[in-house]
Design a protein around this motif. Structure first.
Motif, PDB file in Angstrom:
ATOM      1  N   GLN A  29       0.832  -1.203   0.000  1.00  0.00           N
ATOM      2  CA  GLN A  29       0.000   0.000   0.000  1.00  0.00           C
ATOM      3  C   GLN A  29       0.868   1.255   0.000  1.00  0.00           C
ATOM      4  O   GLN A  29       1.222   1.794   1.052  1.00  0.00           O
ATOM      5  N   ASP A  30       1.226   1.717  -1.196  1.00  0.00           N
ATOM      6  CA  ASP A  30       2.048   2.909  -1.321  1.00  0.00           C
ATOM      7  C   ASP A  30       1.227   4.128  -1.741  1.00  0.00           C
ATOM      8  O   ASP A  30       1.782   5.148  -2.143  1.00  0.00           O
ATOM      9  N   GLN A  31      -0.108   4.014  -1.663  1.00  0.00           N
ATOM     10  CA  GLN A  31      -0.960   5.138  -2.057  1.00  0.00           C
ATOM     11  C   GLN A  31      -1.808   5.628  -0.888  1.00  0.00           C
ATOM     12  O   GLN A  31      -2.957   6.017  -1.052  1.00  0.00           O
TER      13      GLN A  31
ATOM     14  N   THR B 252      -7.968   3.870   0.762  1.00  0.00           N
ATOM     15  CA  THR B 252      -7.320   3.720  -0.547  1.00  0.00           C
ATOM     16  C   THR B 252      -7.074   2.261  -0.915  1.00  0.00           C
ATOM     17  O   THR B 252      -6.407   1.972  -1.903  1.00  0.00           O
TER      18      THR B 252
ATOM     19  N   THR C 238       0.636  -3.471  -5.557  1.00  0.00           N
ATOM     20  CA  THR C 238       1.002  -2.386  -6.463  1.00  0.00           C
ATOM     21  C   THR C 238       2.410  -2.664  -6.992  1.00  0.00           C
ATOM     22  O   THR C 238       3.050  -3.638  -6.613  1.00  0.00           O
TER      23      THR C 238
ATOM     24  N   SER D 163      -5.672  -7.322 -11.041  1.00  0.00           N
ATOM     25  CA  SER D 163      -6.015  -5.955 -11.453  1.00  0.00           C
ATOM     26  C   SER D 163      -7.360  -5.851 -12.158  1.00  0.00           C
ATOM     27  O   SER D 163      -7.663  -6.646 -13.057  1.00  0.00           O
TER      28      SER D 163
ATOM     29  N   SER E  42      -5.698   0.950 -14.482  1.00  0.00           N
ATOM     30  CA  SER E  42      -5.949   0.120 -13.305  1.00  0.00           C
ATOM     31  C   SER E  42      -6.850   0.869 -12.329  1.00  0.00           C
ATOM     32  O   SER E  42      -6.822   2.102 -12.249  1.00  0.00           O
TER      33      SER E  42
ATOM     34  N   ASP F 294      -6.797   1.217  -9.209  1.00  0.00           N
ATOM     35  CA  ASP F 294      -6.145   2.008  -8.169  1.00  0.00           C
ATOM     36  C   ASP F 294      -5.387   3.198  -8.745  1.00  0.00           C
ATOM     37  O   ASP F 294      -4.708   3.927  -8.022  1.00  0.00           O
ATOM     38  N   ARG F 295      -5.511   3.393 -10.064  1.00  0.00           N
ATOM     39  CA  ARG F 295      -4.928   4.536 -10.785  1.00  0.00           C
ATOM     40  C   ARG F 295      -3.404   4.551 -10.698  1.00  0.00           C
ATOM     41  O   ARG F 295      -2.783   5.606 -10.743  1.00  0.00           O
ATOM     42  N   SER F 296      -2.812   3.346 -10.611  1.00  0.00           N
ATOM     43  CA  SER F 296      -1.352   3.253 -10.520  1.00  0.00           C
ATOM     44  C   SER F 296      -0.690   3.115 -11.879  1.00  0.00           C
ATOM     45  O   SER F 296       0.540   3.158 -11.969  1.00  0.00           O
ATOM     46  N   GLY F 297      -1.461   2.946 -12.945  1.00  0.00           N
ATOM     47  CA  GLY F 297      -0.844   2.836 -14.262  1.00  0.00           C
ATOM     48  C   GLY F 297      -1.824   2.435 -15.340  1.00  0.00           C
ATOM     49  O   GLY F 297      -3.012   2.190 -15.076  1.00  0.00           O
TER      50      GLY F 297
ATOM     51  N   ARG G 283      -8.234   8.917  -7.975  1.00  0.00           N
ATOM     52  CA  ARG G 283      -8.340   7.635  -7.272  1.00  0.00           C
ATOM     53  C   ARG G 283      -9.543   7.692  -6.340  1.00  0.00           C
ATOM     54  O   ARG G 283      -9.666   8.610  -5.523  1.00  0.00           O
TER      55      ARG G 283
END
Length: 603
Positions: free
Chosen positions: A187-189, A223, A229, A265, A319, A321-324, A349
């Motif tokens: 969890q980096d977001q 989040t 991630t 994902s 994705s 989680d809006r990570s890419g 996000r």
């Protein structure tokens, strides 16, 4: 032997021979091995099939006899292949421990043989440990007999597979171990002090404080949309920079077969400036639905028809989680190449809400929620790290719109609710309720009984469960052969689960008449919601039913569904009439004040 008997035997042999003549044998050899792949600029060891990463496309026609020789060249690992969404004998389904299939030993071989009984877009993948994440997955397309489309709107001049997947620099084994160390390992977001300051400006200090206090007491992150991630997202094995490209000529119809072959994902898919017409879901034809975008869960497939005109279009799968993004291109072959990819701006996000936890109303404005009136005890009861609450168990969301956004209010780029994709105003996003079977269902009987599949788990130890038990501790589910069953997926957790049933199609109860309900092999069950399907249990055998998020399945969210000629006392279902009778009795005995207190949670 009499002349009559001889003639009968001869006729039978001739009929058998004619069947052999007309059924084409389609044969493949698949070699599973370890190989070096370089996706992100760093060479790593992964699984290859015939030297390819991902595995190669397999193509059949309906009616073919499939013969697939699988050779396991992995040194220290058993392997397997499951044919995702295909109707076939249990032994050929490819799940170790089911139907007498024991997997494929190192340096061993297995020959899958089955009659191809359907057409459509499907895929195949390992069902052994985390090999699916590590590269053992590929697309599988079955064309109608003689490649004739079932309906005029399905005709296309070009036909492309668009397989979405997620690649990680870490192996599946390492990812699983890290999640066991901490469910929040990736969890980096997390929200920042800046996010809290914006919330205080928007909602006021008191509402912000009570909101933060509540989430802390539940030991939950707003989040927490994806457990893992750090993924690089691929289209047909290519990164956005490598830019997979499909060619077209103006006025051609192009069929795009979207497959979500990722491990973990969800994607929101769109092609800016190009309408898509959905013509199939999970390989099964549906009446055409024009859309601007759609959300595709892990293991789902959607076929769309597009009619590109200008020189260049970009396929964008973001994705959840809006990570890419997974990015690809459609390009007019009459114009010179030279367009690079344009990396889009991420959408906001979304933040989880109490409605995603199974508490509250979809009509609430969550940016204005004030939890100051909630007692400390009531918030402790909502400890989602345990994910097993009486309130959630009592709720019935079966009539809820499965993928309808819970709130579209945006303020300082903050949006709320798992299902909120931030679809641009005026654009059409596909909903489950839009799907209608192209041809009428053959079995429109009312369900005789109900099978409850309750989804939950313990985040503290990263264990995921069905009906309170992980797979290794659970008794198999048993249903009676030929019975019409309502399968009721109740999500007691804060994460969405794409639930996949092997061996049979379910009919999604999405508001359509029984004859028009779409066939699905995988259904997304949003957090805090209930989704129901109808099932005709017409395939004898042992069939896996599981969450298709790889690490949820590996951590226990799986069971064995046995379809057999069993007695009433041995089944895992409950008769619908008995359930209704019990519900009527309970409604009469519950105090009216208690009913009023719960009324806000029933949609």
């Amino acid at each position: 032997m009499s002349i009559h008997i001889k003639q009968t035997l001869l006729l039978g042999l001739c009929l058998s021979a004619s069947t052999w003549v007309f059924a084409e044998v389609k044969e493949y050899h698949l070699n599973i091995a370890e190989g070096t792949v370089n996706i992100t600029g760093k060479p790593v060891k992964r699984i290859t099939v015939n030297g390819q990463f991902p595995a190669p496309l397999l193509e059949f026609e309906e009616g073919d006899d499939a013969v697939i020789h699988v050779h396991n060249h992995l040194k220290n690992q058993d392997s397997s292949i499951h044919w995702h969404g295909l109707l076939l004998p249990g032994l050929m389904d490819g799940v170790p421990g089911f139907n007498g299939f024991n997997g494929i030993k190192p340096n061993g071989d297995f020959v899958y043989k089955f009659k191809v009984r359907q057409s459509g877009t499907y895929w195949y993948h390992a069902h052994s440990k985390g090999q699916e994440q590590d590269g053992l997955y590929g697309s599988l397309v079955i064309y109608p007999k003689d490649k004739k489309p079932l309906a005029a709107h399905e005709k296309a001049d070009r036909d492309y597979v668009v397989m979405l997947s997620d690649f990680h620099d870490q192996t599946s084994d390492k990812i699983q171990k890290n999640l066991k160390i901490s469910a929040e390992y990736y969890q980096d977001q997390r929200e920042t002090l800046g996010d809290i300051w914006k919330q205080a400006q928007r909602d006021g200090v008191k509402a912000t404080w009570s909101d933060r206090k509540m989430w802390n007491q539940m030991r939950m992150l707003k989040t927490d949309l994806s457990d893992v991630t750090g993924y690089t997202f691929l289209v047909n094995g290519k990164t956005p920079t490598q830019n997979w490209t499909g060619m077209f000529k103006p006025n051609e119809k192009v069929r795009l077969r979207f497959i979500n072959a990722s491990a973990m994902s969800f994607f929101d898919v769109r092609i800016p400036n190009l309408k898509m017409t959905v013509v199939a879901a999970d390989g099964q034809p549906v009446k055409p639905v024009p859309v601007d975008e759609f959300r595709i869960g892990t293991a789902e497939t959607y076929d769309v028809i597009v009619e590109p005109q200008i020189g260049h279009y970009q396929i964008e799968a973001e994705s959840i989680d809006r990570s890419g993004f997974a990015i690809a291109t459609l390009h007019n072959e009459n114009t010179p190449m030279g367009h690079g990819i344009h990396m889009p701006q991420p959408r906001p996000r979304s933040l989880l809400t109490m409605d995603d936890m199974g508490h509250g109303s979809t009509s609430m404005d969550h940016s204005k929620m004030d939890h100051s009136s909630m007692s400390k005890e009531s918030m402790q009861d909502m400890d989602h790290s345990k994910m097993n609450h009486a309130e959630l168990q009592a709720m019935d969301h079966s009539q809820h719109e499965n993928t309808q956004p819970t709130s579209t209010k945006q303020n300082n780029t903050v949006v709320y609710g798992w299902a909120n994709a931030s679809t641009p105003k005026g654009d059409k996003a596909l909903q489950y309720s839009d799907l209608k079977a192209l041809t009428p269902q053959t079995d429109t009987r009312e369900a005789e009984s109900e099978l409850v599949i309750r989804l939950g788990g313990t985040m503290e130890r990263y264990i995921w469960t069905i009906n309170g038990k992980k797979f290794s501790d659970a008794e198999p589910l048993k249903v009676k052969y030929g019975e019409r069953i309502r399968v009721k997926f109740i999500n007691d957790s804060m994460m969405a689960h794409p639930m996949h049933l092997h061996g049979m199609f379910m009919q999604l109860e999405n508001g359509q008449a029984s004859a028009d309900m779409p066939n699905k092999h995988t259904v997304i069950v949003p957090p805090g919601k209930t989704v129901t399907t109808l099932l005709t249990a017409d395939e004898l055998g042992e069939w896996a039913i599981h969450c298709h998020l790889l690490y949820h399945m590996s951590a226990g969210m799986m069971n064995k569904l046995i379809v057999a000629n069993v007695t009433d006392g041995a089944v895992s279902t409950q008769k619908i009439k008995a359930l209704q009778l019990n519900q009527n009795v309970e409604s009469k005995t519950v105090p009216s004040t208690e009913m009023k207190g719960d009324s806000h949670a029933h949609h």
